[in-house]
Design a protein around this motif. Structure first.
Motif, mmCIF file in Angstrom:
data_model
loop_
_atom_site.group_PDB
_atom_site.id
_atom_site.type_symbol
_atom_site.label_atom_id
_atom_site.label_comp_id
_atom_site.label_asym_id
_atom_site.label_seq_id
_atom_site.Cartn_x
_atom_site.Cartn_y
_atom_site.Cartn_z
ATOM 1 N N PRO A 239 -56.943 -21.318 30.218
ATOM 2 C CA PRO A 239 -58.110 -22.089 28.976
ATOM 3 C C PRO A 239 -59.010 -20.370 29.016
ATOM 4 C CG PRO A 239 -57.225 -22.847 31.534
ATOM 5 C CD PRO A 239 -56.467 -21.725 31.080
ATOM 6 N N LEU A 240 -59.383 -19.073 29.244
ATOM 7 C CA LEU A 240 -59.800 -18.372 29.333
ATOM 8 C C LEU A 240 -59.904 -17.386 27.998
ATOM 9 C CD1 LEU A 240 -61.841 -16.046 30.817
ATOM 10 C CD2 LEU A 240 -59.655 -14.361 30.949
ATOM 11 N N ILE A 241 -58.312 -17.575 27.211
ATOM 12 C CA ILE A 241 -57.795 -17.424 26.574
ATOM 13 C C ILE A 241 -58.176 -17.636 24.818
ATOM 14 C CG2 ILE A 241 -55.595 -16.676 24.954
ATOM 15 C CD1 ILE A 241 -56.960 -14.677 27.097
ATOM 16 N N LEU A 242 -57.448 -18.636 24.693
ATOM 17 C CA LEU A 242 -57.832 -20.218 24.702
ATOM 18 C C LEU A 242 -59.163 -20.683 24.276
ATOM 19 C CD1 LEU A 242 -55.204 -23.363 25.343
ATOM 20 C CD2 LEU A 242 -56.015 -21.731 23.124
ATOM 21 N N ALA A 243 -60.658 -20.010 24.928
ATOM 22 C CA ALA A 243 -62.352 -20.574 25.060
ATOM 23 C C ALA A 243 -62.604 -19.127 24.564
ATOM 24 C CB ALA A 243 -62.559 -21.178 25.792
ATOM 25 N N VAL A 313 -49.766 -21.197 21.868
ATOM 26 C CA VAL A 313 -49.593 -21.202 22.998
ATOM 27 C C VAL A 313 -49.505 -22.041 23.984
ATOM 28 C CG1 VAL A 313 -51.360 -20.994 24.386
ATOM 29 C CG2 VAL A 313 -51.928 -19.597 22.852
ATOM 30 N N ALA A 314 -50.127 -23.730 23.250
ATOM 31 C CA ALA A 314 -50.131 -24.697 23.979
ATOM 32 C C ALA A 314 -48.249 -25.095 24.013
ATOM 33 C CB ALA A 314 -50.180 -25.974 23.051
ATOM 34 N N ALA A 315 -47.499 -25.001 22.734
ATOM 35 C CA ALA A 315 -46.261 -25.149 22.972
ATOM 36 C C ALA A 315 -45.275 -23.423 23.982
ATOM 37 C CB ALA A 315 -45.123 -24.968 21.775
ATOM 38 N N VAL A 316 -45.635 -22.370 24.181
ATOM 39 C CA VAL A 316 -45.383 -22.050 25.001
ATOM 40 C C VAL A 316 -45.202 -22.326 26.268
ATOM 41 C CG1 VAL A 316 -45.478 -19.463 25.479
ATOM 42 C CG2 VAL A 316 -45.333 -19.659 23.357
#
Length: 435
Positions: A239-243, A313-316
Motif C-alpha cells: 500500500p505504501l509503494i502503490l499510494a 505489482v499485483a501479479a508479483v
C-alpha cells in the motif's frame, strides 16, 4: 470422491483437538477480524486519541506482550495444553473489557488494553501449536497446523469484511464491534477449555531430558525474524509503494489484500501436503528463495512506470503470497519436529518471540527504507532473505527429538483419543520422517 473429502475433513478436525476446538478456532478468528485491524481506528474515533499516540500505545502493547512468552513456554512444558489456549483467549477478553471501559482521551488505559490484547495474541500461536503437536505426529501434524492457519485466515477475513461493512456507523458501531469481539473471545475460551487436553505428567519428562537436549535453533530463530517481514508486505509495504510512489488507486491495495487472504485460505493445506515429500528444513529454505524472488519482482515492477506498474505489482504479490504459504507451512512444523517433548513449549515460545519481534520491527524498517527508493527497500529485503534462507539450509539439527508425550487418556475427549490411538499405531511401524 465426496466420501473421501468428508473423511479427510473429519480427520483434520480430530487432528486439531475435535469439533469443539475447531469451532473455538473459528469463533476466535472471527472476533479477531472484527477488532484487530481497526484497533487504531478505535483509538482515534472512539477515544479521540491522536494517530501517533494510539500507534505508539499499540506497538508498546505488542512489544511488552512478548515478555510473557518465556512464562508461557514453561507453562506448556508442565503439560498444559487447552488450558493455555483458553487463557490466551481470556486475556484478550480482559483487554476488550478495558477497551470498552476506557474514557475518551485516556491513553494509558488504551495502552493497558493493548497490552492484554498483545499478550493474548502472542501467547495463542505457541499454545495452539503445542496442542496440535500433542495430538498429531509427523506429516499429519504439519497438515493440521496448515489447516488451522487456513481456518484462522478465513475467520479473520470474514470478520474484517463484516466490520468494514459496518464502519459507516461511527463510534457507536466500533464499540459494538469491540463488545462482540469480547463475547467471541469468551465463547472461544470456554470451548477450548472444554476440550480438557493435557500432555503426560511431569514425572515422565526426566527420560526425555536424558536422551534429547533442547535444540538451540539459533540460525532458524534469527532467520525467522527476517522471514516474517513477508506477512507485512501486503498490509504495509505494497500500500505504501502503490499510494506514495506509484500514485495508484487504493483499489489495487485492497485487491492485493483480498487475493492474499483467498490464496492462503485455499492453498495453505494443499501446498503443505504437496511439499511433504521434502524435508521441512529444505522447504523453509526454499520459501526464503521464493520470497527473495518476489522482492526482486517488486523491484522490477515498480521500475515499469506508467499504467503497467500497479498491475505488475499485483501479479508479483501472488508469488510473494506463495512464499508466505510455503514459509507458514514449514516453519512451525520444523520447530515442533526438532523440539523434544520436555521443551516443546519453550521451543515454541522462543520461535514466537522471534516472530513477534519481526512483526514489531518490520513496519518501522519498511517505512524507513521506502523513502530511499525501490532498490533500498526491495533490494535489502531480497538480500537479507536470501542470507536467512542460506542460514536455515546450512544449520545442523541437534539429534532426533524425543517421542511425543502420551496423553492423560481420562481427560481427553473421544475424538482426540481416537486420533491419538491411530497415530500411536502408525508410529509403532514407522519412525517420523526426518525434519
Amino acid at each position: 470422491m465426496a466420501t473421501t473429502v468428508n473423511t479427510r475433513s473429519r480427520t483434520l478436525i480430530r487432528a486439531f483437538g475435535g469439533p469443539r476446538y475447531a469451532v473455538a478456532l473459528a469463533v476466535d478468528a472471527l472476533g479477531t477480524g472484527l477488532l484487530r485491524p481497526f484497533l487504531l481506528l478505535y483509538g482515534m474515533v472512539v477515544l479521540n486519541l491522536r494517530a501517533p499516540t494510539a500507534g505508539i500505545a499499540m506497538t508498546g502493547g505488542v512489544v511488552v506482550g512478548l515478555v510473557c512468552m518465556p512464562a508461557v513456554g514453561r507453562w506448556l512444558d508442565t503439560g498444559a495444553r487447552s488450558t493455555v489456549v483458553a487463557a490466551s483467549m481470556l486475556v484478550r477478553v480482559l483487554g476488550v473489557t478495558l477497551l470498552l471501559a476506557t474514557p475518551p482521551g485516556h491513553v494509558w488505559l488504551f495502552a493497558t488494553a493493548s497490552l492484554f490484547l498483545g499478550i493474548g495474541n502472542q501467547a495463542w500461536p505457541a499454545a495452539h501449536a503445542a496442542l496440535v503437536a500433542t495430538v498429531t505426529h509427523g506429516r499429519e501434524r504439519d497438515t493440521a497446523l496448515a489447516a488451522g492457519r487456513s481456518l484462522r485466515n478465513a475467520g479473520m477475513g470474514s470478520g474484517a469484511l463484516l466490520a468494514t461493512a459496518c464502519l459507516a456507523g461511527g463510534a457507536g458501531t466500533l464499540r459494538t464491534l469491540a463488545a462482540v469481539t469480547g463475547l467471541a473471545y469468551l465463547t472461544a475460551a470456554v470451548l477450548a477449555w472444554s476440550v480438557h487436553l493435557r500432555a503426560r505428567p511431569a514425572d515422565a519428562r526426566a527420560h526425555d531430558r536424558a536422551v534429547a537436549p533442547a535444540p538451540r535453533m539459533r540460525a532458524l530463530l534469527a532467520a525467522n525474524v527476517i522471514y516474517v517481514f513477508c506477512l507485512n508486505v501486503p498490509e504495509i509495504a505494497l500500500p505504501l509503494i502503490l499510494a506514495q510512489q506509484l500514485q495508484a488507486s487504493l483499489v489495487w491495495s485492497s485487491a492485493i489484500f483480498v487475493t492474499n487472504t483467498v490464496l492462503v485460505v485455499t492453498l495453505q493445506v494443499p501446498v503443505t501436503v504437496l511439499l511433504a515429500r521434502f524435508s521441512r528444513r529444505n522447504v523453509l529454505a526454499f520459501a526464503g528463495v521464493v520470497l527473495a524472488v518476489s522482492y526482486v519482482g517488486f523491484l522490477a515492477a515498480t521500475a515499469l512506470g506508467g499504467g503497467w506498474a500497479a498491475p505488475a505489482v499485483a501479479a508479483v504479490s501472488v508469488v510473494c503470497t506463495l512464499g508466505e504459504i510455503i514459509y507458514a507451512g514449514s516453519a512451525t512444523a520444523l520447530v515442533t519436529a526438532l523440539a523434544p517433548a520436555h521443551v516443546l513449549g519453550r521451543a515454541l515460545s522462543r520461535f514466537q518471540l522471534s516472530t513477534g519481534f519481526g512483526l514489531a520491527v518490520s513496519p518501522a524498517v519498511i517505512t524507513a527504507l521506502a523513502p530511499h527508493g525501490p532498490v533500498a527497500l526491495w533490494g535489502s529485503l531480497a538480500a537479507v532473505t536470501l542470507l536467512s534462507a542460506s542460514a536455515v539450509a546450512t544449520e545442523k539439527d541437534q539429534g532426533s527429538p524425543a517421542p511425543r508425550p502420551n496423553l492423560a487418556q481420562a481427560r481427553v475427549p473421544v475424538p482426540v483419543r481416537t486420533a491419538l490411538a491411530s497415530q500411536q499405531a502408525a508410529s509403532a511401524v514407522s519412525a517420523e520422517r526426518r525434519a
